[in-house]
Design a protein around this motif. Structure first.
Motif, PDB file in Angstrom:
ATOM      1  N   LEU A 180       0.876  -1.183   0.000  1.00  0.00           N
ATOM      2  CA  LEU A 180       0.000   0.000   0.000  1.00  0.00           C
ATOM      3  C   LEU A 180       0.904   1.222   0.000  1.00  0.00           C
ATOM      4  O   LEU A 180       1.588   1.495   0.987  1.00  0.00           O
ATOM      5  N   ALA A 181       0.933   1.928  -1.132  1.00  0.00           N
ATOM      6  CA  ALA A 181       1.824   3.089  -1.284  1.00  0.00           C
ATOM      7  C   ALA A 181       0.971   4.309  -1.612  1.00  0.00           C
ATOM      8  O   ALA A 181       0.698   4.609  -2.770  1.00  0.00           O
ATOM      9  N   GLY A 182       0.494   4.972  -0.552  1.00  0.00           N
ATOM     10  CA  GLY A 182      -0.407   6.088  -0.785  1.00  0.00           C
ATOM     11  C   GLY A 182      -1.783   5.590  -1.167  1.00  0.00           C
ATOM     12  O   GLY A 182      -2.470   6.152  -1.996  1.00  0.00           O
ATOM     13  N   ASN A 225       2.303  -1.487   4.499  1.00  0.00           N
ATOM     14  CA  ASN A 225       1.849  -0.117   4.250  1.00  0.00           C
ATOM     15  C   ASN A 225       2.951   0.870   4.607  1.00  0.00           C
ATOM     16  O   ASN A 225       3.730   0.645   5.537  1.00  0.00           O
ATOM     17  N   LEU A 226       2.993   1.948   3.839  1.00  0.00           N
ATOM     18  CA  LEU A 226       3.914   3.054   4.122  1.00  0.00           C
ATOM     19  C   LEU A 226       3.103   4.143   4.799  1.00  0.00           C
ATOM     20  O   LEU A 226       2.032   4.516   4.310  1.00  0.00           O
ATOM     21  N   HIS A 227       3.568   4.610   5.962  1.00  0.00           N
ATOM     22  CA  HIS A 227       2.828   5.664   6.663  1.00  0.00           C
ATOM     23  C   HIS A 227       3.809   6.749   7.122  1.00  0.00           C
ATOM     24  O   HIS A 227       4.826   6.430   7.736  1.00  0.00           O
ATOM     25  N   ILE A 238      10.100  14.422   4.307  1.00  0.00           N
ATOM     26  CA  ILE A 238       9.457  13.127   4.589  1.00  0.00           C
ATOM     27  C   ILE A 238       9.380  12.281   3.325  1.00  0.00           C
ATOM     28  O   ILE A 238       9.743  11.102   3.316  1.00  0.00           O
ATOM     29  N   HIS A 239       8.941  12.876   2.223  1.00  0.00           N
ATOM     30  CA  HIS A 239       8.808  12.092   0.985  1.00  0.00           C
ATOM     31  C   HIS A 239      10.155  11.574   0.512  1.00  0.00           C
ATOM     32  O   HIS A 239      10.263  10.443   0.033  1.00  0.00           O
ATOM     33  N   ALA A 240      11.221  12.378   0.700  1.00  0.00           N
ATOM     34  CA  ALA A 240      12.551  11.909   0.286  1.00  0.00           C
ATOM     35  C   ALA A 240      12.931  10.655   1.079  1.00  0.00           C
ATOM     36  O   ALA A 240      13.475   9.696   0.515  1.00  0.00           O
TER      37      ALA A 240
HETATM   38  C1  GRF Z   1       2.778   9.312   1.046  1.00  0.00           C
HETATM   39  O1  GRF Z   1       3.168  10.311   1.969  1.00  0.00           O
HETATM   40  C2  GRF Z   1       2.298   8.111   1.812  1.00  0.00           C
HETATM   41  O2  GRF Z   1       3.052   7.824   2.966  1.00  0.00           O
HETATM   42  C3  GRF Z   1       0.915   8.553   2.193  1.00  0.00           C
HETATM   43  O3  GRF Z   1       0.409   9.213   1.045  1.00  0.00           O
HETATM   44  C4  GRF Z   1       1.513   9.720   0.303  1.00  0.00           C
HETATM   45  C5  GRF Z   1       1.450   9.082  -1.055  1.00  0.00           C
HETATM   46  O4  GRF Z   1       2.304   9.722  -1.900  1.00  0.00           O
HETATM   47  N1  GRF Z   1       0.090   7.438   2.554  1.00  0.00           N
HETATM   48  P1  GRF Z   1       2.520   9.114  -3.382  1.00  0.00           P
HETATM   49  O5  GRF Z   1       1.133   8.870  -3.984  1.00  0.00           O
HETATM   50  O6  GRF Z   1       3.278   7.832  -3.236  1.00  0.00           O
HETATM   51  O7  GRF Z   1       3.293  10.177  -4.086  1.00  0.00           O
END
Ligand code: GRF
Length: 202
Positions: A91-93, A112-114, A179-181
């Motif tokens: 789960l990536a976003g 999941n990425l959070h 954070i995104h980096a």
């Molecule tokens: C990321 O910050 C992720 O952790 C959160 O939503 C954002 C998704 O970004 N759940 P992307 O769609 O991967 O650019």
């Protein structure tokens, strides 16, 4: 090993996974399907540009057909399992809370990425909330985690975490970018680790 990635938006984390795979940094992992619950998610374009098959299923379609969230989750789980039987669901976003039935079908192979640390800022808008607390002097740092998915949102066992400092003078955008980096680095590493079997299965 087959990876299915679920997205809802821009897919910059999907892109990080695509780039990592192309550089051979996902080990035995191969992204074989990208799923989105939003038909206009830019991540779908990223997948197509990388010749990765995509599948779109929107809650609107289900609601308009008089069907329920449970129908949505059941159909999506069955589609993914029947077409891919993936080794790992990422789960990536992905901005749709999945039902316990869906999670049970993939338990132990769904992560999941959070953008927060374990036990902090669960749920949506975690970055905005971290920033607010920073501005109120209640927080000096935040972080990112990749965790196993269980029915309780953002509560599963952490796989990898990283603390991220809030810096005096930061704008929200500065914190988001920082954070995104980190997300773009931590997610491919966590995926590789889980597929290598060194992550404890949830
Ligand atoms: C990321 O910050 C992720 O952790 C959160 O939503 C954002 C998704 O970004 N759940 P992307 O769609 O991967 O650019």
């Amino acid at each position: 090993k087959k990876i299915v990635v679920l997205i809802s938006g821009s897919g910059s984390n999907l892109q990080a996974l695509i780039d990592a795979e192309q550089k051979g940094e996902l080990g035995c992992g191969k992204i074989t399907l990208v799923v989105s619950n939003k038909k206009n998610a830019y991540g779908l374009t990223r997948a197509s540009n990388a010749s990765i098959p995509t599948f779109v299923q929107t809650l609107k379609q289900y609601k308009d057909a008089g069907k329920t969230r449970e129908d949505f989750d059941r159909d999506l789980a069955q589609h993914i399992e029947r077409t891919e039987a993936p080794d790992l669901l990422v789960l990536a976003g992905w901005m749709h809370i999945l039902s316990p039935a869906f999670i049970d079908m993939f338990r132990g192979r769904i992560i999941n990425l959070h953008p927060a640390l374990p036990g902090e800022l669960d749920g949506a808008h975690a970055i905005d909330r971290a920033y607010e607390e920073f501005k109120e002097g209640k927080r000096l740092s935040t972080g990112v985690m990749v965790h196993y998915v269980i029915p309780e949102v953002d509560k599963g066992k952490p796989i990898m975490t990283q603390v991220i400092p809030c810096v005096e003078g930061d704008t929200l955008e500065d914190l988001e970018n920082r954070i995104h980096a980190v997300e773009h680095q931590i997610l491919p590493r966590a995926v590789k680790q889980v597929l290598a079997g060194s992550g404890q299965t949830q």
